[in-house]
Scaffold this motif. Structure first.
Motif, short mmCIF file in Angstrom:
data_model
loop_
_atom_site.label_atom_id
_atom_site.label_comp_id
_atom_site.label_asym_id
_atom_site.label_seq_id
_atom_site.Cartn_x
_atom_site.Cartn_y
_atom_site.Cartn_z
N THR B 89 0.84 -1.21 0.00
CA THR B 89 0.00 0.00 0.00
C THR B 89 0.87 1.26 0.00
N ARG B 95 3.21 4.85 -5.75
CA ARG B 95 2.86 4.88 -4.32
C ARG B 95 3.66 5.98 -3.62
N ASP B 98 7.69 5.77 -4.05
CA ASP B 98 7.48 5.48 -5.48
C ASP B 98 8.71 4.77 -6.04
N ASP B 370 -4.60 0.37 5.23
CA ASP B 370 -4.91 1.44 4.30
C ASP B 370 -5.25 2.71 5.08
N PHE B 375 -0.31 7.77 4.24
CA PHE B 375 0.27 7.82 2.90
C PHE B 375 0.54 9.26 2.48
N ARG B 379 4.18 10.83 1.73
CA ARG B 379 4.46 11.37 0.39
C ARG B 379 4.96 12.82 0.49
#
Lengths: 392, 392
Positions: B89, B95, B98, B370, B375, B379
């Motif tokens: 995930t 993602r 990456d 998730d 995330f 990022r």
């Protein structure tokens, strides 16, 4: 522990299970205990202790309900361990539950191993231990058995029913099953149902016992062995849930056990490890592994609202009992929100209820410890109830 | 499971331990791994996976550190279980981490059982498994092994080190042991030391394994058996700590398993019981019991401040690394206060640090699930760090 020593532990257990160091009331074939599992258990017996004197009105009886690993020895030296009674801080002469004033009864639960019929007891029909042929029991069955004991003692109704943890479950069940027989109820550190997380912890403990090859599918007493390692692991895991992170940090932290540096081995380097191992091994000396399976299961099945379409308030509707509900801030096994749910239901059901949340870092086990606020609240509640009931 | 099936599981484990489905770097007698236990381990090997391409500057490498029961298969199908990578995930093309942009490395920890030398590995001198003769390892040893791998791969320093739980411990240790080699660090759901309660839970798990007679004082591989029941009990207990009371209530509550009423037996009546039993038995198929002892012990020993007179800030003084610390509101194994302690120490040490606490009811395991906020934060942190480092 030598092979020989282990055998003597096994025989202590058989002896306390059938012929305990307590008075016993026996119920014959015509007085079965009707269990929720659909079984009429007979013959059966219940072992109990009493303290103080029943007054002429028979109005001063207090029933104390014990927790998962407790027993009837609430205010006297324990016959197996030699330790003081498990609630001598609360119960005794001059204590909040004053045995100079009240007649206190405490009975071993059905399914237990200190003299009330349970899986370690001898079956009359076979002459061997019940083991897993003993029927599953529930909290309601425990309360039914206590009600038959109270009948046998000639006590029409109880001044108060009190207990913590699983004992508190029995208090709530008493108020639901026999509302007219409970003048006052004092459930402490408990809930009206067992949570998924609590079921999960119990299941791990049961699996630890059943994984021990000396469990022998429950027939260890017949085979002269004992799943002591499995039971010790179960107890170690459960014991963590009785404490709190902050109490563990305060008491042990990361302190090492009698050494200046880690040993780089699997020895008990940390004090917390040594403490837990001791908790496990000492428990094994006083408790029957199958009883642990049965009594944890009874707690898991507990859900008062389930009989009332999921509405807890309906269970307490019109209750004549006066309640004091107590919880502890650091108890994560039966957190305050569980107690609040009971209080809300009692309020919604129109019952008379007080609520005390006690600030402590001692976790669930706080109900067994020296908690002055708990003692003061219990004393105040009982004093007021005694006035209301006209007990001198 | 039949006798035969059990044997085949045993041989899968030996095979993955020595000859894994991963690239391996081998270190000979002249390249020992210097362990905190005072042992120079040689020969030894480390198994790892990589994803993406190392750029010309060798400046885009991200090291992912796995948790207690994780392994190097972070973003590919697992060779034993056939399941997707445990952090797909977070890591992959497009993602937050990456693989179109970064070169991602994930290695099995020292003491593990998926190809890096550990207690299930074969000793060169005896030709048998190490078992308990394998030296105890620490989080710092895991990081030393990773540093030797990174050297071998010709990477002078890492763009980022990232991990959750025990992986997060390694992230912190990297930043302390090799500050100049870590541009950015992303420790998630972790702490700078293991708490007394966490040590306690680990100790119960270890005792469950050692109580299994098939453990054979650690020599089960030699004797062709496996302490699967003990390992399953250990996993069941640990698994509860990875979740939260509210998630368990939401997912399972008191729901029964494929039945309308309780069976009044010790079957898995409740869904939570069946779920936990499955967690236990599936874990046994993919993990070595002795590895579980070693890796839990490494976590217990972890206490960064211990090397700095108990002052965590000193460990991070003058750190050139930029940090993002993340925690989850319902994580009670590594609660937010543990992350805050890290953040305070980093601030006091003068390091550059951001902190995100993510609202979720999923408990400690949230870092594997998730969690869009996690995330997005990862990022954003990596994008800003990439700009600062001049990665296109």
């Amino acid at each position: 522990m030598s092979e020989h020593a282990l055998r003597s532990v096994v025989s202590i257990h058989r002896s306390e299970a059938d012929d305990p160091t307590s008075p016993v009331q026996r119920f014959g074939p015509d007085e079965p205990l009707m269990l929720d599992a659909g079984v009429a258990l007979a013959p059966w017996q219940i072992a109990y202790q009493t303290y103080g004197t029943l007054n002429e009105d028979r109005s001063n009886a207090i029933l104390v309900c014990h927790a998962l690993t407790g027993d009837q020895h609430v205010a006297n030296r324990h016959p197996v361990t030699g330790k003081p009674g498990w609630w001598e801080t609360l119960i005794g002469p001059g204590r909040p539950i004053d045995t100079g004033r009240y007649f206190v009864i405490c009975a071993n639960v059905i399914g237990g191993c200190l003299g009330t019929t349970g899986p370690a007891s001898t079956r009359q029909d076979t002459g061997g231990p019940w083991a897993l042929d003993f029927p599953l029991v529930t909290i309601r069955d425990m309360v039914r058995a206590q009600a038959m004991l109270v009948d046998r003692l000639g006590i029409p109704n109880l001044f108060c029913v009190v207990g913590g943890s699983m004992g508190g479950m029995q208090v709530l069940q008493w108020a639901v099953s026999y509302p007219e027989r409970v003048f006052a109820a004092l459930p402490i550190a408990t809930g009206a149902r067992h949570s998924a997380q609590n079921i999960a912890f119990h299941e791990v403990g049961r699996q630890a016992i059943m994984a021990d090859p000396d469990w022998r599918r429950g027939r260890y007493l017949d085979e002269g062995v004992r799943p002591g390692k499995g039971l010790a692991v179960a107890r170690m895991g459960a014991h963590i849930t009785y404490l709190s992170e902050s109490a563990l940090h305060r008491k042990f932290g990361r302190s090492l056990q009698n050494r200046a540096a880690p040993t780089f081995s699997f020895d008990a380097d940390f004090q917390i490890e040594s403490y837990l191992r001791h908790q496990g091994s000492s428990f094994v000396e006083r408790f029957d592994p199958n009883s642990y399976l049965y009594v944890t299961r009874a707690m898991d099945y507990f859900d008062i609202a389930a009989d009332y379409d999921g509405q807890l308030a309906r269970a307490f509707r019109g209750s004549p009992t006066r309640f004091l509900v107590m919880s502890f801030t650091s108890d994560w096994l039966f957190p305050t929100r569980d107690s609040r749910a009971i209080v809300h239901a009692l309020n919604a059901g129109g019952a008379q209820v007080g609520f005390v949340e006690i600030e402590t870092d001692k976790g669930h086990d706080a109900f067994l410890l020296d908690e002055p606020e708990m003692f003061a609240a219990a004393r105040g509640f009982l004093d007021a109830a005694a006035v209301a009931r006209g007990i001198a």
